[in-house]
Enzyme design. Sequence first.
Site, PDB file in Angstrom:
ATOM      1  N   GLU A   1       3.436 -48.100 -11.372  1.00 21.13           N
ATOM      2  CA  GLU A   1       2.270 -48.010 -12.255  1.00 21.13           C
ATOM      3  C   GLU A   1       2.722 -47.900 -13.704  1.00 21.13           C
ATOM      4  O   GLU A   1       2.134 -48.473 -14.619  1.00 21.13           O
ATOM      5  CB  GLU A   1       1.431 -46.774 -11.879  1.00 21.13           C
ATOM      6  CG  GLU A   1       0.115 -46.640 -12.648  1.00 21.13           C
ATOM      7  CD  GLU A   1       0.219 -45.878 -13.955  1.00 21.13           C
ATOM      8  OE1 GLU A   1      -0.738 -45.935 -14.741  1.00 21.13           O
ATOM      9  OE2 GLU A   1       1.263 -45.244 -14.230  1.00 21.13           O
ATOM     10  N   GLU A   2       3.800 -47.153 -13.899  1.00 26.92           N
ATOM     11  CA  GLU A   2       4.246 -46.811 -15.259  1.00 26.92           C
ATOM     12  C   GLU A   2       4.838 -47.993 -16.014  1.00 26.92           C
ATOM     13  O   GLU A   2       5.070 -47.895 -17.211  1.00 26.92           O
ATOM     14  CB  GLU A   2       5.282 -45.677 -15.197  1.00 26.92           C
ATOM     15  CG  GLU A   2       4.780 -44.410 -14.507  1.00 26.92           C
ATOM     16  CD  GLU A   2       3.782 -43.627 -15.351  1.00 26.92           C
ATOM     17  OE1 GLU A   2       3.393 -44.109 -16.426  1.00 26.92           O
ATOM     18  OE2 GLU A   2       3.387 -42.536 -14.894  1.00 26.92           O
TER      19      GLU A   2
ATOM     20  N   ASP B   1       5.834 -43.997  -8.320  1.00 23.34           N
ATOM     21  CA  ASP B   1       6.902 -43.953  -9.327  1.00 23.34           C
ATOM     22  C   ASP B   1       6.629 -42.922 -10.413  1.00 23.34           C
ATOM     23  O   ASP B   1       5.482 -42.533 -10.658  1.00 23.34           O
ATOM     24  CB  ASP B   1       7.070 -45.329  -9.986  1.00 23.34           C
ATOM     25  CG  ASP B   1       5.836 -45.758 -10.769  1.00 23.34           C
ATOM     26  OD1 ASP B   1       4.722 -45.664 -10.220  1.00 23.34           O
ATOM     27  OD2 ASP B   1       5.983 -46.175 -11.930  1.00 23.34           O
TER      28      ASP B   1
ATOM     29  N   ASP C   1       3.178 -36.356 -12.662  1.00 20.45           N
ATOM     30  CA  ASP C   1       2.566 -37.691 -12.804  1.00 20.45           C
ATOM     31  C   ASP C   1       3.478 -38.667 -12.086  1.00 20.45           C
ATOM     32  O   ASP C   1       4.512 -39.051 -12.606  1.00 20.45           O
ATOM     33  CB  ASP C   1       2.441 -38.013 -14.290  1.00 20.45           C
ATOM     34  CG  ASP C   1       2.037 -39.449 -14.564  1.00 20.45           C
ATOM     35  OD1 ASP C   1       1.528 -40.100 -13.639  1.00 20.45           O
ATOM     36  OD2 ASP C   1       2.254 -39.922 -15.690  1.00 20.45           O
TER      37      ASP C   1
ATOM     38  N   HIS D   1       5.516 -37.717 -19.225  1.00 22.89           N
ATOM     39  CA  HIS D   1       6.451 -38.742 -19.731  1.00 22.89           C
ATOM     40  C   HIS D   1       7.486 -38.164 -20.706  1.00 22.89           C
ATOM     41  O   HIS D   1       8.156 -38.909 -21.402  1.00 22.89           O
ATOM     42  CB  HIS D   1       5.731 -39.926 -20.397  1.00 22.89           C
ATOM     43  CG  HIS D   1       4.729 -40.609 -19.494  1.00 22.89           C
ATOM     44  ND1 HIS D   1       4.013 -41.723 -19.866  1.00 22.89           N
ATOM     45  CD2 HIS D   1       4.336 -40.340 -18.224  1.00 22.89           C
ATOM     46  CE1 HIS D   1       3.221 -42.098 -18.876  1.00 22.89           C
ATOM     47  NE2 HIS D   1       3.392 -41.271 -17.863  1.00 22.89           N
TER      48      HIS D   1
ATOM     49  N   HIS E   1       0.194 -43.042  -7.624  1.00 21.55           N
ATOM     50  CA  HIS E   1       1.372 -43.915  -7.680  1.00 21.55           C
ATOM     51  C   HIS E   1       2.656 -43.168  -7.347  1.00 21.55           C
ATOM     52  O   HIS E   1       2.804 -41.988  -7.646  1.00 21.55           O
ATOM     53  CB  HIS E   1       1.464 -44.666  -9.012  1.00 21.55           C
ATOM     54  CG  HIS E   1       1.571 -43.825 -10.251  1.00 21.55           C
ATOM     55  ND1 HIS E   1       2.773 -43.389 -10.756  1.00 21.55           N
ATOM     56  CD2 HIS E   1       0.621 -43.360 -11.108  1.00 21.55           C
ATOM     57  CE1 HIS E   1       2.566 -42.710 -11.862  1.00 21.55           C
ATOM     58  NE2 HIS E   1       1.275 -42.664 -12.101  1.00 21.55           N
TER      59      HIS E   1
ATOM     60  N   ASP F   1      -4.713 -39.755 -10.614  1.00 20.92           N
ATOM     61  CA  ASP F   1      -3.698 -39.966 -11.641  1.00 20.92           C
ATOM     62  C   ASP F   1      -4.171 -39.518 -13.018  1.00 20.92           C
ATOM     63  O   ASP F   1      -3.727 -40.034 -14.034  1.00 20.92           O
ATOM     64  CB  ASP F   1      -3.297 -41.458 -11.652  1.00 20.92           C
ATOM     65  CG  ASP F   1      -2.074 -41.743 -12.510  1.00 20.92           C
ATOM     66  OD1 ASP F   1      -1.301 -40.794 -12.752  1.00 20.92           O
ATOM     67  OD2 ASP F   1      -1.898 -42.894 -12.926  1.00 20.92           O
TER      68      ASP F   1
HETATM   69 ZN   LIG Z   1       0.463 -41.678 -13.826  1.00 13.80          ZN
END
Ligand SMILES: [Zn+2]
Length: 484
Positions: free
Chosen positions: A146-147, A79, A116, A457, A77, A170
């Site tokens: 995706e997030e 983003d 990520d 994250h 992904h 991922d």
């Molecule tokens: Zn991810």
Amino acid sequence: MNNRLEGLQPERVFYYFEELTRIPHGSGNTKKISDYCADMAKAHGLEYYQDELNNLIIIKPASAGYAESPAVMLQGHLDMVNEKTDESAHDFSKDPLDIDVDGDWIYAHDTTLGGDDGIAVAMMLAILEDQSLAHPRLECVFTIDEEVGMEGAAGIDLSMCRSRYLLNLDSEEEGIMLSSCAGGVRYDLQLPVRYAKAKGVRADLVISGLKGGHSGAEIDKQRANANILMGRLLFRLDLEGDYSLISLEGGSKDNAITRTCRAELLVDEEAVQTLEKETADFLAEIRNEYQTVDPDIDITLEFKTAQQAQILNPLDQEKVIFLLMQAPYGVQAMSTDIEGLVETSLNLGVMRLTEDHFMMRYSIRSCINSRKKLLCDKLEYLIQFLGGDFTFTGDYPEWEYKRDSNFRALLADVYEEKYGSKMQVQAIHAGLECGIIGKKLPGIDMVSIGPDMKDIHTPQERLSISSTARTYDFVCEVLKRMQN
Ligand SMILES: [Zn+2]
């Protein structure tokens, strides 16, 4: 501009990774990064499709000798999650990330790194431009957002894709093959209720001190849910003494295990002692039950002066208690294919008495669609039997474990030959884009892998250089082995 990653191997992977850290690409802000990748495809004369969401598909024809081999999809992904430290002045809408290297780790000063899933994007771009690699037709899929709910995967048109295998990039731990994920849905039950005026002693009942946690990742820890405990306690108090509910409220998110629940009761003067004793006994029992996994549970019952209040109609109150006692909760089944994996679960994340109804909000998950459906049916049957109704939102599909997977077998072989150890097959009790993509390409054989990353994250996110090198090498070798 400084090239902090210069000299790292594989050179083109880290070149692209560093380029991506200069393009702001938080969820919802993916036009620039999507264009960057599309420009790369254009510059190399590769066929590509970019949609209005900014999803991108780049096709690379099979190398010599692979024309007859089934196409392979690589996917990651575009983003990233934008998080920064409290002190940071970073502007995610325009500033490049301030990346750095510490030993084997790449990180960004004061912000998330976007390893990520930027490392997947960088690896795909490096593979797309490298003419020396041997592989079948490659369909590289770059999804957005995706997030924040997997909107890109949901919206992308894959009808031009012929892939029979999907390597999703991922995951965050080298040596692990993810092979299944849960599907889920948010379910709301509504029971109409009525109130009447009454007089008595008002009491505040609060259940608190629970650990809580994520309803996917932590439902297997068997921690307490404050809403469920409240249901048990209300049932017990109802058996022993007399009271009426004034209010009831617990939780704010369907996917969080509820940590606090509050109720207001109206009781008769004579019932006060009994209710106090029953509450204390219940607390002792609960502390015994949850001693190991949730040791700090507390329950308080405070009586106030006599006053008038709007109390729940007795029949409706009984229905509320019946619902809380009878609706299924927690882990419903463990996987019979993958050890330790929760197959099916549900969490009562939110419940609330409003002026005209009682609502319960569930997060339901299962890696087997028919089991998810069964839970939905049970809740529907129950609520409709009691005269209520339901609605649902946020339905996303599972990635069911494929018992017989050639692709997994190939990855396992290549890994063991290269590194002398076995890859572990794992699954998660939460959603992945593979679930959505798999539904669009029925029968596709999928695996998700990725290099070691820590603390994704968060501003402490970091990516292992050596693990990235091994993972890239591994992916190239897997592709090479896919002749015929
Ligand atoms: Zn991810």
